[in-house]
Design a protein around this motif. Structure first.
Motif, PDB file in Angstrom:
ATOM      1  N   LEU A  59       0.802  -1.324  -0.230  1.00  0.00           N
ATOM      2  CA  LEU A  59       0.045  -0.319  -0.059  1.00  0.00           C
ATOM      3  C   LEU A  59       0.891   1.153   0.160  1.00  0.00           C
ATOM      4  O   LEU A  59       0.362   2.309   0.108  1.00  0.00           O
ATOM      5  CB  LEU A  59      -1.231  -0.298   1.192  1.00  0.00           C
ATOM      6  N   ASP A  60       2.349   1.529   0.955  1.00  0.00           N
ATOM      7  CA  ASP A  60       3.041   2.090   0.665  1.00  0.00           C
ATOM      8  C   ASP A  60       2.103   3.253   1.422  1.00  0.00           C
ATOM      9  O   ASP A  60       2.273   4.368   1.087  1.00  0.00           O
ATOM     10  CB  ASP A  60       3.110   3.013  -1.300  1.00  0.00           C
ATOM     11  N   LEU A 236      -6.672 -13.382  -0.533  1.00  0.00           N
ATOM     12  CA  LEU A 236      -7.192 -11.895   1.278  1.00  0.00           C
ATOM     13  C   LEU A 236      -6.944 -11.177   1.080  1.00  0.00           C
ATOM     14  O   LEU A 236      -7.725  -9.699   1.222  1.00  0.00           O
ATOM     15  CB  LEU A 236      -7.168 -13.200   2.508  1.00  0.00           C
ATOM     16  N   ARG A 237      -5.736 -10.292   0.889  1.00  0.00           N
ATOM     17  CA  ARG A 237      -5.043  -9.369   1.356  1.00  0.00           C
ATOM     18  C   ARG A 237      -5.796  -7.981   0.336  1.00  0.00           C
ATOM     19  O   ARG A 237      -6.086  -7.042   0.321  1.00  0.00           O
ATOM     20  CB  ARG A 237      -3.335  -9.412   1.224  1.00  0.00           C
ATOM     21  N   GLU A 238      -5.852  -8.754  -0.877  1.00  0.00           N
ATOM     22  CA  GLU A 238      -6.334  -7.997  -2.677  1.00  0.00           C
ATOM     23  C   GLU A 238      -8.075  -7.685  -2.057  1.00  0.00           C
ATOM     24  O   GLU A 238      -8.545  -6.468  -2.466  1.00  0.00           O
ATOM     25  CB  GLU A 238      -5.780  -8.430  -3.852  1.00  0.00           C
ATOM     26  N   LEU A 242      -9.604  -3.975  -1.817  1.00  0.00           N
ATOM     27  CA  LEU A 242     -10.971  -3.469  -3.188  1.00  0.00           C
ATOM     28  C   LEU A 242     -12.186  -3.027  -1.984  1.00  0.00           C
ATOM     29  O   LEU A 242     -12.594  -2.695  -2.732  1.00  0.00           O
ATOM     30  CB  LEU A 242     -11.054  -4.642  -3.461  1.00  0.00           C
ATOM     31  N   ILE A 243     -12.200  -3.634  -0.702  1.00  0.00           N
ATOM     32  CA  ILE A 243     -13.420  -3.536  -0.059  1.00  0.00           C
ATOM     33  C   ILE A 243     -13.230  -2.467   0.754  1.00  0.00           C
ATOM     34  O   ILE A 243     -14.108  -1.442   0.103  1.00  0.00           O
ATOM     35  CB  ILE A 243     -14.194  -4.582   1.018  1.00  0.00           C
ATOM     36  N   PHE A 244     -11.784  -1.931   1.157  1.00  0.00           N
ATOM     37  CA  PHE A 244     -11.509  -0.882   2.391  1.00  0.00           C
ATOM     38  C   PHE A 244     -11.803   0.215   0.980  1.00  0.00           C
ATOM     39  O   PHE A 244     -12.384   1.535   2.023  1.00  0.00           O
ATOM     40  CB  PHE A 244     -10.467  -1.327   2.826  1.00  0.00           C
ATOM     41  N   GLU A 245     -10.899   0.085   0.473  1.00  0.00           N
ATOM     42  CA  GLU A 245     -11.497   1.398  -0.573  1.00  0.00           C
ATOM     43  C   GLU A 245     -12.339   2.415  -0.878  1.00  0.00           C
ATOM     44  O   GLU A 245     -12.088   3.234  -1.772  1.00  0.00           O
ATOM     45  CB  GLU A 245     -10.091   1.354  -1.837  1.00  0.00           C
ATOM     46  N   ARG A 276      -2.469  -5.479  10.119  1.00  0.00           N
ATOM     47  CA  ARG A 276      -1.807  -4.709   9.195  1.00  0.00           C
ATOM     48  C   ARG A 276      -2.225  -3.676   7.423  1.00  0.00           C
ATOM     49  O   ARG A 276      -2.596  -2.600   7.914  1.00  0.00           O
ATOM     50  CB  ARG A 276      -0.152  -4.617   9.275  1.00  0.00           C
ATOM     51  N   GLU A 277      -2.586  -4.581   6.672  1.00  0.00           N
ATOM     52  CA  GLU A 277      -3.356  -4.060   6.154  1.00  0.00           C
ATOM     53  C   GLU A 277      -4.811  -4.208   5.655  1.00  0.00           C
ATOM     54  O   GLU A 277      -5.220  -2.907   4.726  1.00  0.00           O
ATOM     55  CB  GLU A 277      -2.876  -5.283   5.149  1.00  0.00           C
ATOM     56  N   MET A 278      -5.440  -4.293   6.906  1.00  0.00           N
ATOM     57  CA  MET A 278      -7.088  -3.987   7.032  1.00  0.00           C
ATOM     58  C   MET A 278      -6.714  -2.577   7.824  1.00  0.00           C
ATOM     59  O   MET A 278      -7.538  -1.255   7.056  1.00  0.00           O
ATOM     60  CB  MET A 278      -7.130  -4.811   7.980  1.00  0.00           C
ATOM     61  N   LEU A 279      -5.653  -2.028   8.248  1.00  0.00           N
ATOM     62  CA  LEU A 279      -6.135  -0.733   9.477  1.00  0.00           C
ATOM     63  C   LEU A 279      -5.611  -0.020   7.844  1.00  0.00           C
ATOM     64  O   LEU A 279      -5.718   0.994   7.886  1.00  0.00           O
ATOM     65  CB  LEU A 279      -4.941  -0.925  10.538  1.00  0.00           C
TER      66      LEU A 279
END
Length: 284
Positions: A59-60, A236-238, A242-245, A276-279
């Motif tokens: 996500l940078d 899962l990460r991708e 997609l959802i959170f954005e 971490r990716e969710m946050l």
């Protein structure tokens, strides 16, 4: 005003007033139907989170650039299910009343029910996106209405028809799938169709519940009900990104890590990384 926990998830040590997202643990597994141990998930995620970086190269983004607060684990009754659920609901209501987003670490999946109750009380139009290996749509499990095997059925009683979207489902009895056909949208085995659901929910209020056993047990064996045939971590990460954005996350959880079933620590590391990716994905 909630107090910061002494041991926090990595970089979740902001002041409560500054935080956009508030983490808390719900160490509860009293209705687990197969192998118990999810009560140890929240503590393990905190302890092991320091084995990952605060920076996400996907996500940078870096967690140190945002304000997250970890209020620690609730002390929950293991002998009285309703009491434990009430305590969880009260914590979520407190966080929502402060204008913040509650992020719950489970614990077994039943802990999602009181969180949804609280979120629905504030956002009556809320939709639920549910990642899981199991449908969790039983009306009861061995006579118990309150069970991690029936949590989505209880959530449906709150939000109603056509507001629950399930992905990765690969286990359940025939009655669950038949009952759900006209009431919930179930995408079996994978995340196929997620882009269309996200498009329909764009900008809408969503509660996201992640049962970590949606992952294949070859990558995530540390769970009480492992189910072969799951998704891979990067899928899962991708999907999370997609959802959170695209939707408005008003509450979320990650549940069903039972760390002692994977002595290698890989499952806990995977849980920490997806958290971490969710946050970071929530941070616009």
């Amino acid at each position: 005003m909630l107090k910061r926990n002494e041991e926090t998830f990595i970089a979740c040590d902001a002041e409560y007033g500054d935080a956009e997202v508030v983490i808390f643990g719900a160490p509860f597994d009293s209705t687990t139907s197969f192998r118990p141990g999810a009560r140890f998930g929240p503590k393990a995620m905190r302890s092991e989170s320091f084995g990952i970086e605060t920076y996400s190269p996907y996500l940078d983004k870096d967690m140190t650039d945002y304000s997250f607060f970890d209020s620690g684990d609730l002390e929950l009754s293991f002998g009285r299910v309703e009491s434990a659920l009430n305590d969880i609901e009260e914590r979520v209501r407190t966080i929502l009343a402060a204008g913040k987003i509650p992020f719950m670490f489970g614990g077994e999946h039943l802990v999602t029910l009181p969180a949804v109750r609280a979120v629905h009380n504030k956002y009556s139009d809320v939709h639920i996106i549910h990642f899981d290996a199991h449908a969790d749509l039983r009306d009861d499990y061995l006579g118990a209405k309150l069970s991690h095997a029936s949590v989505m059925r209880r959530c449906w009683e709150i939000v109603g028809d056509n507001r629950i979207y399930q992905f990765g489902i690969r286990s359940g009895d025939r009655e669950e799938f038949e009952w759900g056909k006209e009431r919930v949208e179930t995408h079996k085995f994978s995340f196929d169709g997620l882009d269309g659901v996200v498009e329909r929910l764009k900008g809408k209020n969503v509660y996201f519940t992640l049962d970590l056993d949606v992952l294949d047990p070859s990558e995530f064996s540390g769970t009480g009900t492992p189910e072969a045939g799951g998704v891979r971590f990067n899928e899962l990460r991708e999907a999370v990104k997609l959802i959170f954005e695209n939707v408005n996350i008003v509450g979320l959880d990650a549940v069903e890590l039972s760390p002692h079933y994977d002595v290698s620590g890989v499952s806990t590391a995977a849980a920490c990384k997806i958290v971490r990716e969710m946050l970071l994905s929530m941070m616009k």
